[in-house]
Enzyme design. Sequence first.
Site, PDB file in Angstrom:
ATOM      1  N   SER A   1       0.870  -1.165   0.000  1.00  0.00           N
ATOM      2  CA  SER A   1       0.000   0.000   0.000  1.00  0.00           C
ATOM      3  C   SER A   1       0.913   1.222   0.000  1.00  0.00           C
ATOM      4  O   SER A   1       1.751   1.371   0.902  1.00  0.00           O
ATOM      5  CB  SER A   1      -0.893  -0.020   1.240  1.00  0.00           C
ATOM      6  OG  SER A   1      -1.873   0.979   1.143  1.00  0.00           O
ATOM      7  N   GLU A   2       0.768   2.085  -0.998  1.00  0.00           N
ATOM      8  CA  GLU A   2       1.819   3.087  -1.239  1.00  0.00           C
ATOM      9  C   GLU A   2       1.897   4.164  -0.167  1.00  0.00           C
ATOM     10  O   GLU A   2       2.848   4.944  -0.143  1.00  0.00           O
ATOM     11  CB  GLU A   2       1.662   3.716  -2.628  1.00  0.00           C
ATOM     12  CG  GLU A   2       0.424   4.560  -2.860  1.00  0.00           C
ATOM     13  CD  GLU A   2      -0.712   3.769  -3.474  1.00  0.00           C
ATOM     14  OE1 GLU A   2      -0.756   2.537  -3.272  1.00  0.00           O
ATOM     15  OE2 GLU A   2      -1.570   4.385  -4.146  1.00  0.00           O
ATOM     16  N   ASN A   3       0.916   4.201   0.741  1.00  0.00           N
ATOM     17  CA  ASN A   3       1.050   5.150   1.842  1.00  0.00           C
ATOM     18  C   ASN A   3       2.077   4.682   2.878  1.00  0.00           C
ATOM     19  O   ASN A   3       2.418   5.429   3.789  1.00  0.00           O
ATOM     20  CB  ASN A   3      -0.305   5.419   2.509  1.00  0.00           C
ATOM     21  CG  ASN A   3      -1.020   4.165   2.932  1.00  0.00           C
ATOM     22  OD1 ASN A   3      -1.080   3.189   2.189  1.00  0.00           O
ATOM     23  ND2 ASN A   3      -1.552   4.177   4.133  1.00  0.00           N
TER      24      ASN A   3
ATOM     25  N   SER B   1       8.580   3.997   0.369  1.00  0.00           N
ATOM     26  CA  SER B   1       7.511   3.322  -0.356  1.00  0.00           C
ATOM     27  C   SER B   1       7.682   3.491  -1.862  1.00  0.00           C
ATOM     28  O   SER B   1       7.539   2.538  -2.634  1.00  0.00           O
ATOM     29  CB  SER B   1       6.157   3.894   0.087  1.00  0.00           C
ATOM     30  OG  SER B   1       5.111   3.263  -0.597  1.00  0.00           O
TER      31      SER B   1
END
Lengths: 208, 235
Positions: free
Chosen positions: A45-47, A87
């Site tokens: 999840s890119e967060n 990330s």
Amino acid sequence: MWDRNQMAEIAARELKDGMYVNLGIGIPTLVSNFIPNGIDVTLQSENGMLGMGPFPNESQVDADLINAGKQTVTELPRTSYFSSADSFSMIRGGHIDMAILGAMEVSETGDLANWMIPGKLVKGMGGAMDLVAGVKRVVVIMDHANKHGESKLLKECTLPLTGKNVVDRVVTNLGIFDVAVGGLNVVELAPSISLDDVLAVTEAKILN
Amino acid sequence: MKKIYDSASVALDGVLFDGMLIAAGGFGLCGIPENLINEISKSKIKDLIVASNNAGVDDFGLGQLLATRQIKKMISSYVGENAEFMRQYLAGELELEFTPQGTLAERMRAGGAGIPGFYTKTGVGTSVADGKEHKVFNEQTYILELGMVADLSIVKAWKGDEQGNLVYRKTARNFNPNAATCGKICIAEVEEIVSVGALDPDEIHTPGIFVNRIIKGDHEKRIENLTLSKAEEVV
């Protein structure tokens, strides 16, 4: 025709054991419900999370634990957390095997538009431009036509691009299409859909 | 040197000025420096340029500074959850520099690391690349993006000590470590201030050198999109 869940299930066939995968917002999120048995996939999840777990029950809800769609999620034993810069080192650096994203338009050369409609809808690209630029394989899930019945598979995108020549495969409610030299290859058609049905509602060049 | 301040207003005293660039940590409403933002909304400063992945929601987070019209320009990747933001932007009342999420994070990281620019594939062939230098490396085209140095960075951490060492919690980390490094002054708000030595030195995420001032905040930690497992929904 395939429905949303069936499209997600079709896209889930792409998943291979050991893959690191990023799922976009909307139908792509549903793909996690259809990970085949015996296939071990780690969701990014890119967060700032690797090893994303399922949605929480009431007692597990944690405001500090969300996915890129801002939905509450849970962690797994394998989970790690990291900064946004780390990330996107994973994403831009080519360490993510596949991204499955939604789209407004895809062109026959693999251009993708999914972040804004000028003058109307201003959402932003979020991490989508980084994902399509850096991830090894990009699969799009979207309806074949928009709500006006117009093809979303186009010769050229009309909306601002998210990336140029970045899409490898498109799963629509009518079939599976691969971006190839000179146009789109039909990989599979949905039940009761013929090639003529597809040609009638597709602006992009179909090679078959 | 004393880094701990009694409140957001005391910590912000003397650092705010019109037209300044503020880098803010947070993703959506997760890990946002809500106390510092709230305090800035009570100040008279205006024409702010704010670099933050999102702009909060209408009545919370950076949305508060949009409501007070203190922001002239946002540098963001995603503003889809904020109706007032979209209204001001479409009406031409607010400038917006759309910056891909990873590019924004790297601009903060690079700026804080003394790197004035970097080349990235992200955005090549899109409007993001307009006007930017293009360069080919190994037969691939990249664009030049600039490192960001902010006049002030505001971040939110879970725990911090008197030295300014910070530890974040879960996905509330997000942009905070990167924003912390790129501010000429960095103010951190934390849920808990602990004594020096209480944090495991091996597990400090932001070393205190990056943090100038630290306050204990009072955090609402609003959830933007509460989503429960299917089984729970049925119950």
